[in-house]
Design an enzyme around this catalytic site. Structure first.
Site, mmCIF file in Angstrom:
data_model
loop_
_atom_site.group_PDB
_atom_site.id
_atom_site.type_symbol
_atom_site.label_atom_id
_atom_site.label_comp_id
_atom_site.label_asym_id
_atom_site.label_seq_id
_atom_site.Cartn_x
_atom_site.Cartn_y
_atom_site.Cartn_z
ATOM 1 N N ASP A 206 0.838 -1.189 0.000
ATOM 2 C CA ASP A 206 0.000 0.000 0.000
ATOM 3 C C ASP A 206 0.880 1.249 0.000
ATOM 4 O O ASP A 206 1.999 1.210 -0.513
ATOM 5 C CB ASP A 206 -0.926 -0.043 1.226
ATOM 6 C CG ASP A 206 -2.300 0.553 0.955
ATOM 7 O OD1 ASP A 206 -2.369 1.769 0.723
ATOM 8 O OD2 ASP A 206 -3.298 -0.196 0.961
ATOM 9 N N HIS A 270 -3.614 5.937 3.389
ATOM 10 C CA HIS A 270 -4.406 4.753 3.053
ATOM 11 C C HIS A 270 -3.831 3.487 3.684
ATOM 12 O O HIS A 270 -4.556 2.654 4.240
ATOM 13 C CB HIS A 270 -4.443 4.641 1.524
ATOM 14 C CG HIS A 270 -5.347 3.612 0.958
ATOM 15 N ND1 HIS A 270 -4.953 2.316 0.714
ATOM 16 C CD2 HIS A 270 -6.632 3.702 0.540
ATOM 17 C CE1 HIS A 270 -5.957 1.651 0.177
ATOM 18 N NE2 HIS A 270 -6.989 2.458 0.055
ATOM 19 N N SER A 454 -11.235 -1.246 -0.957
ATOM 20 C CA SER A 454 -9.974 -1.180 -0.213
ATOM 21 C C SER A 454 -10.176 -1.500 1.258
ATOM 22 O O SER A 454 -9.294 -2.045 1.918
ATOM 23 C CB SER A 454 -9.360 0.213 -0.316
ATOM 24 O OG SER A 454 -8.569 0.360 -1.452
#
Length: 632
Positions: A206, A270, A454
């Site tokens: 990520d 994220h 996600s």
């Protein structure tokens, strides 16, 4: 609004809760809502690098000069747009060079000038036709696939709102429906009575990690590695890959900087949010909880400004699973599970598949987000790759999230949040984050709500970690990736609301307790029988529903001599019927079947033996309202 395009769609959710270590929670900040932009298909395919795997034994496989010659040959043969000059002029214009060897044995060929659209397709076609080439793919960019751009609203968090529940994390009960809701959650609290994933390593590929966030337990975050090999993308000083996986921020300063039509945006943080879903500290009287909170997270940075390159992601998959990548030290803590909450347009390419197959061969489970384009996931990668668990997104209601990709390649779903349609906090998945807008020194540690596949994917990865940890605690062998996929799909909880037949998102919502219960069952050694719902002669079972790929098992005790029939009818969708006699084991061999289009299926056994027959009703597509009748 939630955008229907699957590239660079990042949403922080409605409220961002500020936290400072030792100071507790503070009032949320104000932020402005903005909508994500679509990414033109031509921009998705622009590339200044091509990944080529040369066939073993070919002259190109052993010589850098020969590898470049193959690419120059393809450039000279392709009919490119505009006036591109002679073959030698093209070679000078693009000046292909071997940048490095990937872990899967392919080579990254860098080009001086970018290729896009039809020109890129023509060069790739020429390369793929070359007898020395096994495959050739563009070094395309991939993107984090949560469901929008940064958005915040005014909210007040009451510091004295600690619920009298276990765990004692103060915002668990109010915000984390995705863990505890009987309708839309994953049934985590019941699973925590059994285990918490101790000893299991989950790699998160990520944007990296904020390792000082106070809601990760000491030792929960392994050192990790930064695989981004482009300084502009990574925001490091050089193109070199480096130890550690610090999230340097993925903000974009200007509109149109990543592609035509892209917007300036704040950093998403994220990777920290995704890692929090998997292993945020739990029952520590701070913040929120994670699914497998005693597992270890191996952060691997592959996404930065404007996303990340396929070549870096492929190497990260190889390294995270214990494979060898030239120039990178060996991974001393290979991952049992890899989570990839990222993706891009187009079906699975050979490089992605190569890297994934290598990981699975080393025993690593690969869990991926299905994508957020409200489209068929077969047209997105890595969701369309084989040997992965592709995860769709469900809402707090248990229904499909409007943005979720769908289709037969989606295996099951996890909570992703419905966004603004379900309000705040119920529209979002809540975990650790940061409220800085650019660098990791621009703000304070926080908790964020985000929505997207996600967010759904790490719920499934976390449940897989719970299962592997519980099996180890029971001194049992871990499940193989294929066995884990089967377990999670079969134990998924049925969707509490009907999923439209045209947009299937797997067999159900991942269920942590059901998965643990099934995994820890003592194996049957004699007089075994699979669990099945008994059928009564001439009494129909009505209202049967399921997702594409789901299976439901029934049993019927027959007498000898008189024919027996099994019939399905009514409802919508497409089912098939498979019938087999009891073999005395937990495995049924189906000897008769009916697989016509639709739901009108009939299997007739003209001379049955006395005993139990098992009837498997399988969803060839999503179905509902089907009836099953046994008659003898």
């Amino acid at each position: 609004m939630i955008n229907k395009q699957n590239l660079r769609i990042n949403v922080l959710a409605a409220a961002v809760l500020s936290l400072t270590a030792g100071a507790g929670m503070a009032q949320a900040a104000d932020l402005k809502v903005s909508a994500p932009q679509q990414v033109p298909a031509a921009k998705q395919q622009a590339a200044n690098g091509i990944i080529v795997k040369y066939k073993a034994g070919s002259s190109a496989a052993s010589s850098s000069a020969a590898k470049v010659a193959v690419v120059n040959g393809a450039l000279s043969r392709a009919t490119l747009s505009g006036n591109r000059g002679t073959a030698s002029a093209r070679a000078a214009a693009f000046s292909p060079q071997v940048a490095r060897r990937l872990g899967v044995g392919a080579d990254l060929i860098r080009l001086k000038s970018r290729l896009a659209g039809a020109d890129l397709d023509k060069v790739l076609a020429e390369l793929r036709a070359d007898p020395a080439v096994q495959y050739a793919v563009p070094d395309a960019r991939m993107y984090a696939i949560d469901a929008g751009t940064p958005a915040r609203a005014r909210a007040v968090v009451q510091a004295d709102a600690t619920p009298a529940l276990v765990p004692n994390d103060p915002y668990y009960a109010q915000y984390q429906w995705h863990l505890n809701s009987a309708t839309g959650g994953i049934n985590a609290p019941a699973a925590w009575d059994v285990g918490a994933g101790e000893g299991v390593v989950v790699a998160v590929l990520d944007t990296g990690i904020l390792p000082q966030h106070p809601d990760f337990a000491s030792g929960a975050l392994l050192p990790g590695y930064d695989f981004i090999s482009d300084a502009e993308t990574s925001r490091r000083a050089t193109d070199e890959r480096v130890p550690g996986a610090l999230d340097m921020g993925d903000w974009v300063e200007n509109d149109n900087e990543c592609y035509d039509g892209s917007l300036a945006e704040d950093s998403s943080w994220h990777g920290t949010h995704v890692a929090g879903t998997i292993a945020e500290a739990t029952n520590n009287a701070l913040g929120m909880a994670g699914v497998a909170h005693k597992a270890s997270v191996l952060p691997v940075r592959v996404l930065g400004k404007c996303g990340g390159y396929l070549s870096d992601i492929a190497d990260a998959i190889t390294w995270a699973s214990g494979g060898t990548v030239t120039g990178v030290p060996a991974n001393t803590t290979p991952a049992d599970i890899i989570n990839m909450s990222l993706g891009g347009g187009s079906a699975c390419d050979p490089l992605y598949q190569d890297a994934i197959n290598g990981a699975v061969s080393r025993g690593t489970l690969v869990v991926v987000a299905a994508g957020n384009s409200a489209s068929n996931a077969a047209n997105f990668r890595p969701a369309s790759c084989s040997n992965v668990i592709a995860v769709g997104a469900s809402r707090i209601t248990g229904g499909i999230a409007s943005y979720s990709n769908f289709g037969t390649v989606v295996d099951l779903s996890g909570p992703g949040g419905g966004g603004g349609v379900d309000g705040n906090p119920g529209g979002y998945v809540w975990q650790a984050g940061y409220n800085g807008t650019t660098t990791p020194t621009s703000g304070a540690y926080s908790y964020m709500g985000m929505a997207g596949t996600s967010m759904a994917s790490p719920h499934v990865a976390g449940v897989a970690a719970l299962v592997q940890g519980a099996l180890a605690d029971a001194d049992r062998d871990p499940l193989t990736p294929a066995e884990m996929e089967t377990l999670l799909k079969q134990t998924a909880r049925a969707f509490p609301v009907t999923i439209p037949a045209g947009t299937p998102i797997g067999t159900g919502i991942v269920d942590a307790k059901a998965a643990l219960d099934e995994a820890l069952k003592e194996p049957c050694t004699e007089n075994c029988a699979p669990p099945a719902t008994p059928l009564t002669n001439k009494v129909a079972v009505a209202g049967i529903a399921g997702a594409s790929g789901s299976e439901k098992l029934y049993s019927f005790v027959a007498t000898a001599g008189k024919p027996v029939s099994f019939v399905t009818y009514g409802g919508t969708g497409n089912v098939s019927l498979h019938v087999g006699a009891d073999t005395g084991t937990s495995t049924v061999v189906y000897t008769a079947k009916s697989t016509r289009a639709g739901n009108a299926e009939t299997v007739r056994i003209t001379a049955p033996v006395a005993g139990t027959y098992y009837v498997k009703l399988a969803g060839d597509a999503a179905f509902s309202g089907v009836s099953l009748l046994a008659t003898q």
